[in-house]
Motif scaffolding. Sequence first.
Motif, mmCIF file in Angstrom:
data_model
loop_
_atom_site.group_PDB
_atom_site.id
_atom_site.type_symbol
_atom_site.label_atom_id
_atom_site.label_comp_id
_atom_site.label_asym_id
_atom_site.label_seq_id
_atom_site.Cartn_x
_atom_site.Cartn_y
_atom_site.Cartn_z
ATOM 1 N N GLU A 160 0.850 -1.181 0.000
ATOM 2 C CA GLU A 160 0.000 0.000 0.000
ATOM 3 C C GLU A 160 0.890 1.237 0.000
ATOM 4 O OE1 GLU A 160 -3.970 -1.428 2.413
ATOM 5 O OE2 GLU A 160 -2.233 -0.772 3.593
ATOM 6 N N LEU A 161 0.465 2.245 -0.762
ATOM 7 C CA LEU A 161 1.160 3.524 -0.818
ATOM 8 C C LEU A 161 0.210 4.625 -0.367
ATOM 9 C CD1 LEU A 161 2.901 3.417 -4.335
ATOM 10 C CD2 LEU A 161 3.968 2.970 -2.124
ATOM 11 N N SER A 162 0.746 5.637 0.281
ATOM 12 C CA SER A 162 -0.039 6.827 0.596
ATOM 13 C C SER A 162 0.886 8.040 0.615
ATOM 14 C CB SER A 162 -0.765 6.682 1.942
ATOM 15 O OG SER A 162 0.149 6.813 3.015
ATOM 16 N N LEU A 163 0.293 9.209 0.504
ATOM 17 C CA LEU A 163 1.017 10.471 0.593
ATOM 18 C C LEU A 163 0.615 11.150 1.892
ATOM 19 C CD1 LEU A 163 0.446 11.726 -3.065
ATOM 20 C CD2 LEU A 163 2.280 10.265 -2.191
ATOM 21 N N LEU A 164 1.591 11.659 2.629
ATOM 22 C CA LEU A 164 1.307 12.277 3.917
ATOM 23 C C LEU A 164 1.823 13.712 3.939
ATOM 24 C CD1 LEU A 164 0.142 11.498 6.780
ATOM 25 C CD2 LEU A 164 2.533 11.467 7.507
ATOM 26 N N ALA A 165 0.932 14.628 4.259
ATOM 27 C CA ALA A 165 1.319 16.014 4.517
ATOM 28 C C ALA A 165 1.515 16.174 6.024
ATOM 29 C CB ALA A 165 0.247 16.967 4.015
ATOM 30 N N ASP A 166 2.684 16.629 6.429
ATOM 31 C CA ASP A 166 3.050 16.731 7.847
ATOM 32 C C ASP A 166 3.034 18.200 8.267
ATOM 33 O OD1 ASP A 166 4.122 16.580 10.366
ATOM 34 O OD2 ASP A 166 6.165 16.158 9.694
ATOM 35 N N CYS A 167 2.166 18.496 9.246
ATOM 36 C CA CYS A 167 2.065 19.871 9.741
ATOM 37 C C CYS A 167 2.336 19.974 11.239
ATOM 38 C CB CYS A 167 0.675 20.438 9.436
ATOM 39 S SG CYS A 167 0.347 20.662 7.677
ATOM 40 N N GLY A 168 3.041 19.009 11.821
ATOM 41 C CA GLY A 168 3.386 19.096 13.228
ATOM 42 C C GLY A 168 2.739 18.024 14.072
ATOM 43 N N ASN A 169 2.641 18.283 15.356
ATOM 44 C CA ASN A 169 2.225 17.271 16.311
ATOM 45 C C ASN A 169 0.737 17.298 16.640
ATOM 46 O OD1 ASN A 169 4.891 16.294 16.622
ATOM 47 N ND2 ASN A 169 5.334 17.955 18.075
ATOM 48 N N GLU A 170 -0.027 18.204 16.057
ATOM 49 C CA GLU A 170 -1.455 18.251 16.334
ATOM 50 C C GLU A 170 -2.151 17.043 15.699
ATOM 51 O OE1 GLU A 170 -3.034 20.393 18.198
ATOM 52 O OE2 GLU A 170 -1.263 21.619 18.634
ATOM 53 N N PRO A 171 -3.283 16.630 16.263
ATOM 54 C CA PRO A 171 -4.025 15.526 15.640
ATOM 55 C C PRO A 171 -4.528 15.929 14.254
ATOM 56 C CG PRO A 171 -4.786 15.939 17.887
ATOM 57 C CD PRO A 171 -3.893 17.088 17.515
ATOM 58 N N ALA A 172 -4.757 14.937 13.421
ATOM 59 C CA ALA A 172 -5.345 15.198 12.104
ATOM 60 C C ALA A 172 -6.763 15.753 12.305
ATOM 61 C CB ALA A 172 -5.374 13.907 11.290
ATOM 62 N N PRO A 173 -7.251 16.641 11.420
ATOM 63 C CA PRO A 173 -6.614 17.055 10.166
ATOM 64 C C PRO A 173 -5.693 18.259 10.292
ATOM 65 C CG PRO A 173 -8.816 17.956 10.282
ATOM 66 C CD PRO A 173 -8.644 17.159 11.534
ATOM 67 N N VAL A 174 -5.513 18.770 11.526
ATOM 68 C CA VAL A 174 -4.648 19.935 11.689
ATOM 69 C C VAL A 174 -3.186 19.543 11.545
ATOM 70 C CG1 VAL A 174 -3.886 21.722 13.302
ATOM 71 C CG2 VAL A 174 -6.310 21.147 13.129
ATOM 72 N N GLY A 175 -2.786 18.460 12.202
ATOM 73 C CA GLY A 175 -1.380 18.083 12.227
ATOM 74 C C GLY A 175 -0.918 17.285 11.036
#
Length: 264
Positions: free
Chosen positions: A108-123
């Motif tokens: 399986e492949l996925s793309l991840l945008a990383d915006c820090g340690n906050e829970p998704a969808p913020v982080g």
Amino acid sequence: LHWLQNCPRVRFSGALAAYETFTVSYVPGVTRYTLPIIAKNPDHFDSPWHAHPELNEIYVQYRRVGAQIWNRATKTDSSFASFNTGPDTTGFENVDVDVTFWDDGEYELSLLADCGNEPAPVGSYRSAVVTGRIDREDPRLFSAFAEPADGSWQPGDRIAARMTEQIDCTMPYSFDVNIVVREADSRPDGDGGLMIGMDHLDVSCSGDTVELAFSTYSLMYQVPDLMGTRATIYFGNVKDLAGNAQQGIISWSFDILPFDVGNA
């Protein structure tokens, strides 16, 4: 007052988006296998990646089907497979993932945008998951013998070849199979004989097995007329589900024993 924004969205583009799968198969002479990945920012004109204040990076992750933990993919230089998120991006970015040392199997492949340690969808934001296959092994005959393994045949006996993996059974069949019938004391590789092609055989393909039968509808021969002869099967161009082709030709021979014509 600082309002937290949701991490920006990212999607697959190109072939992975169109087909929702991928296949890596054997290529002669290739020593390094890569999988091209195109990432898309669906909100590029309203919210380009470089304008998001919390975005650290966007990268490729992978895992074996059934595994729980995602791993970061790398490029051929061993650096992480991350995408350009700078001001020069066009909304579409690509990276080649090195899959050379991944074991064959389903991934399986996925793309991840990383915006820090906050829970998704913020982080973080994860794209849809794409499942595909890596298979760089060609299909081979399972065990040392095809059927009939005892070297003799009569009506009711099975004529079949089982391969080491599932094969392409899409019709029209891509594989070739012929039976050459010669006198019983002839050499298997001798000249002459009656060549029976696929058009005059009953052929069934399912899973990892191809099964043959002499056809009672053929105008080329009558099954009872084959009694006392020796048949040699030539089986080639078998492909697995990844498109890897069998190497060489598989052949095996058997004697067609006398039988009661009334039961044929």
